[in-house]
Design a protein around this motif. Structure first.
Motif, PDB file in Angstrom:
ATOM      1  N   GLU A   1       2.321  13.690  -1.889  1.00  0.00           N
ATOM      2  CA  GLU A   1       3.480  12.581  -2.948  1.00  0.00           C
ATOM      3  C   GLU A   1       3.646  11.284  -2.110  1.00  0.00           C
ATOM      4  O   GLU A   1       3.239  10.794  -0.771  1.00  0.00           O
ATOM      5  N   VAL A   2       3.933   9.860  -2.432  1.00  0.00           N
ATOM      6  CA  VAL A   2       3.781   8.844  -2.971  1.00  0.00           C
ATOM      7  C   VAL A   2       5.432   8.582  -1.423  1.00  0.00           C
ATOM      8  O   VAL A   2       6.521   9.537  -2.266  1.00  0.00           O
ATOM      9  N   ALA A   3       5.199   8.616  -0.564  1.00  0.00           N
ATOM     10  CA  ALA A   3       6.928   8.830   0.219  1.00  0.00           C
ATOM     11  C   ALA A   3       7.195   7.323   0.540  1.00  0.00           C
ATOM     12  O   ALA A   3       8.431   7.422   0.759  1.00  0.00           O
ATOM     13  N   ARG A   4       6.627   6.539   0.215  1.00  0.00           N
ATOM     14  CA  ARG A   4       7.206   5.046   0.446  1.00  0.00           C
ATOM     15  C   ARG A   4       6.124   4.136   0.299  1.00  0.00           C
ATOM     16  O   ARG A   4       4.935   5.030   0.189  1.00  0.00           O
ATOM     17  N   GLN A   5       6.139   2.790   0.698  1.00  0.00           N
ATOM     18  CA  GLN A   5       5.103   2.035   0.883  1.00  0.00           C
ATOM     19  C   GLN A   5       4.995   0.824   2.464  1.00  0.00           C
ATOM     20  O   GLN A   5       6.341   0.895   2.612  1.00  0.00           O
TER      21      GLN A   5
ATOM     22  N   ALA B   1       0.843  -1.338   0.068  1.00  0.00           N
ATOM     23  CA  ALA B   1      -0.261  -0.481   0.026  1.00  0.00           C
ATOM     24  C   ALA B   1       0.971   0.996  -0.010  1.00  0.00           C
ATOM     25  O   ALA B   1       1.804   1.615   0.445  1.00  0.00           O
ATOM     26  N   ASP B   2       0.703   2.185  -0.806  1.00  0.00           N
ATOM     27  CA  ASP B   2       1.334   3.541  -0.615  1.00  0.00           C
ATOM     28  C   ASP B   2       0.869   4.125   0.606  1.00  0.00           C
ATOM     29  O   ASP B   2       0.085   4.697   1.566  1.00  0.00           O
ATOM     30  N   VAL B   3       1.965   4.789   1.277  1.00  0.00           N
ATOM     31  CA  VAL B   3       2.341   5.059   2.331  1.00  0.00           C
ATOM     32  C   VAL B   3       2.585   6.986   1.632  1.00  0.00           C
ATOM     33  O   VAL B   3       3.622   7.325   1.405  1.00  0.00           O
ATOM     34  N   PHE B   4       1.074   7.902   2.160  1.00  0.00           N
ATOM     35  CA  PHE B   4       2.259   9.495   1.789  1.00  0.00           C
ATOM     36  C   PHE B   4       2.395  10.593   2.392  1.00  0.00           C
ATOM     37  O   PHE B   4       2.255  10.701   3.919  1.00  0.00           O
ATOM     38  N   ASP B   5       2.828  11.552   2.134  1.00  0.00           N
ATOM     39  CA  ASP B   5       3.347  12.806   2.987  1.00  0.00           C
ATOM     40  C   ASP B   5       2.147  13.462   2.702  1.00  0.00           C
ATOM     41  O   ASP B   5       1.845  13.870   1.383  1.00  0.00           O
ATOM     42  N   PRO B   6       1.355  14.034   3.518  1.00  0.00           N
ATOM     43  CA  PRO B   6       0.019  14.206   2.619  1.00  0.00           C
ATOM     44  C   PRO B   6       0.181  16.332   3.253  1.00  0.00           C
ATOM     45  O   PRO B   6      -1.096  16.146   2.647  1.00  0.00           O
ATOM     46  N   ALA B   7       1.591  16.274   3.424  1.00  0.00           N
ATOM     47  CA  ALA B   7       1.959  17.847   2.984  1.00  0.00           C
ATOM     48  C   ALA B   7       1.375  18.179   1.772  1.00  0.00           C
ATOM     49  O   ALA B   7       1.529  19.136   1.653  1.00  0.00           O
ATOM     50  N   THR B   8       2.793  16.979   1.124  1.00  0.00           N
ATOM     51  CA  THR B   8       2.665  17.345  -0.090  1.00  0.00           C
ATOM     52  C   THR B   8       1.673  16.622  -1.442  1.00  0.00           C
ATOM     53  O   THR B   8       1.457  17.083  -2.453  1.00  0.00           O
TER      54      THR B   8
END
Length: 510
Positions: free
Chosen positions: A44-48, A35-42
């Protein structure tokens, strides 16, 4: 959401993958799901993050079950020494954990640091486990018969925690479970999983034996696996009420001890004699802190008598000054955790407006201090919200503060008591008699008097009433100790005293 991911373009570096922690080491397990883990401020996908399959559940529970007997038989002195080392390491490295929380949840750094500090309070409470586990003894209950009571650990304790407090909520449970002699399998939210792995590594550095603390990443597959696994003795859960009910019913049906903390619709009753500046400050702090993603957030202000217009004006003035943006930039309020959640929260503002509420401060058009397309919704204040609107009846879990108006104290109490939730409530007044009456009459588990977020200290227990709690036991405090242990009473008769022989060495408690 479809968690299956295709391969990235050849020129794009794949994101870091957050793994399980089983038996004292990070492992990807046997699943290909991610699953994608996002940076909520940008945005963008930060990691999985890996998503467990049943074989991974089996591996995590097996590691905990294998580690349990030796840890149970480890002396209280040695167990608490590990707790103290964990405490010291966490104190020294708390900013690291706060930065991880901000990067994946989005809350501002100061709020993330506060989350870590509140979790640390439970670690410190658990350091007193030798005292908390003291039993009782009655000599000569009958002729030459003695009776004593003790408490012993359960076995494998599963903890299923939500996204909004990726460090604090797990720490409501696992310090007590570990100190009492249990082994733990933590299933964190897949939305912000990295804090759990950081905590696991800290436990290892503190000297906790491998397998006593495990992290199982995943989604419903992992949850259902823990709820039904025959070697899991207890389940602790925090989340929405529908899922809490499911966890409680499924876990208890499979013979487990379950504490399932559900949702909330917390009210703040403001009486005419209250200090309105204090009340306005409190409403803003409790309504918009952590972008409203708190089960103890104030979501409904009940203005009693003629306080409504002035109170709304003061709240609006303060809400309009809140700077929304990237939590790493010194802003006052960060983004919501995902785009889907941001859109769901905004939909409640739309619904309230359609139902006749006044949008006094509109966060839907916020201009955040951030790069990219983050998941932002600014502070939102709604006045004269009909109690039939979904904005009032549902738990919104976002930076949306409602104001409803009642003519009398009695009507305000009736409104709160009629709500199906009973997690937290506050009253603001300078009348001690009214406050005392309120604390007696209100049907809510945690009550604040001129305190907007009445989260108790770790040596008291946390938990609500009605649809905010499934199970009989609250989190941490003495109720938490009782949840992770079970009582035993021993009745004994000894005809002759025994003799242990001579030993002039200084006695120790190893």
């Amino acid at each position: 959401m479809d968690h299956e991911q295709g391969g990235p373009p050849a020129d794009v570096r794949p994101p870091e993958v957050v793994q399980h922690w089983i038996g004292g080491a990070a492992t990807p397990g046997g699943s290909a799901r991610r699953a994608d883990v996002f940076d909520p401020a940008t945005g963008e996908v930060a990691r999985q993050v890996v998503l467990a399959e049943p074989s991974d559940v089996e591996a995590a529970v097996a590691a905990a079950a294998a580690a349990f007997p030796a840890w149970r038989d480890t002396s209280l002195t040695r167990r608490t020494q590990v707790l103290f080392r964990f405490r010291e390491l966490l104190n020294a490295r708390a900013p690291e954990l706060a930065a991880i929380i901000t990067a994946e949840h989005g809350k501002v750094l100061s709020d993330a640091a506060g989350e870590v500090a509140r979790g640390q309070e439970v670690v410190e409470f658990a350091c007193g486990m030798p005292h908390l586990l003291k039993g009782a003894f009655t000599e000569n209950a009958s002729t030459s018969v003695d009776v004593h009571a003790l408490r012993q650990p359960l076995g494998v304790a599963a903890i299923i925690s939500p996204f909004n407090f990726p460090a604090m909520v797990p720490m409501w449970f696992f310090p007590i479970a570990v100190a009492a002699g249990n082994a733990v399998v933590l299933k964190p939210s897949e939305k912000d999983p990295s804090a759990s792995l950081w905590l696991a590594q800290l436990w290892k550095e503190a000297g906790l034996p491998d397998g006593v603390f495990n992290v199982l990443q995943g989604d419903k597959v992992a949850v259902d696996g823990l709820l039904t696994h025959p070697d899991v003795a207890s389940v602790s859960f925090v989340g929405s009420t529908p899922i809490a009910r499911y966890v409680y019913e499924t876990g208890t049906a499979h013979g487990k001890r379950v504490q399932a903390l559900g949702g909330a619709k917390n009210h703040m009753v403001v009486l005419p004699d209250a200090d309105l500046d204090l009340a306005a400050d409190a409403a803003v702090n409790a309504g918009f802190g952590s972008a409203g993603e708190r089960c103890m957030a104030i979501s409904a202000v009940v203005a009693v008598g003629g306080t409504g217009d002035e109170l709304v004006s003061r709240i609006a003035d303060r809400a309009g000054k809140i700077r929304t943006g990237d939590g790493r930039r010194g802003c006052d309020m960060g983004p919501l955790v995902t785009r889907a959640h941001r859109d769901k929260v905004a939909s409640y503002v739309d619904a309230a407006e359609r139902d006749g509420a006044s949008v006094v401060v509109d966060g839907r058009q916020v201009s955040p201090d951030a790069d990219g397309e983050g998941f932002f919704l600014g502070p939102t204040l709604l006045d004269r919200v009909p109690t039939t609107s979904s904005a009032y009846t549902d738990e919104i879990f976002g930076p949306v503060l409602l104001v409803v108006r009642e003519d009398t104290y009695t009507a305000a109490v009736d409104l709160v008591n009629a709500n199906p939730y009973g997690n937290g409530v506050a009253i603001f007044t300078n009348d001690g008699g009214a406050a005392r009456r309120f604390t007696h009459e209100i049907q809510v588990g945690m009550v604040g008097v001129n305190v907007p977020v009445p989260v108790p200290m770790a040596y008291y227990s946390f938990g609500g009433w009605k649809s905010s709690l499934f199970g009989d036991t609250h989190a941490h405090g003495t109720e938490g100790v009782h949840f992770f242990t079970r009582g035993k009473v021993v009745t004994s008769r000894w005809s002759d005293p025994s003799h242990a022989g001579m030993d002039l060495g200084f006695p120790t408690n190893d």
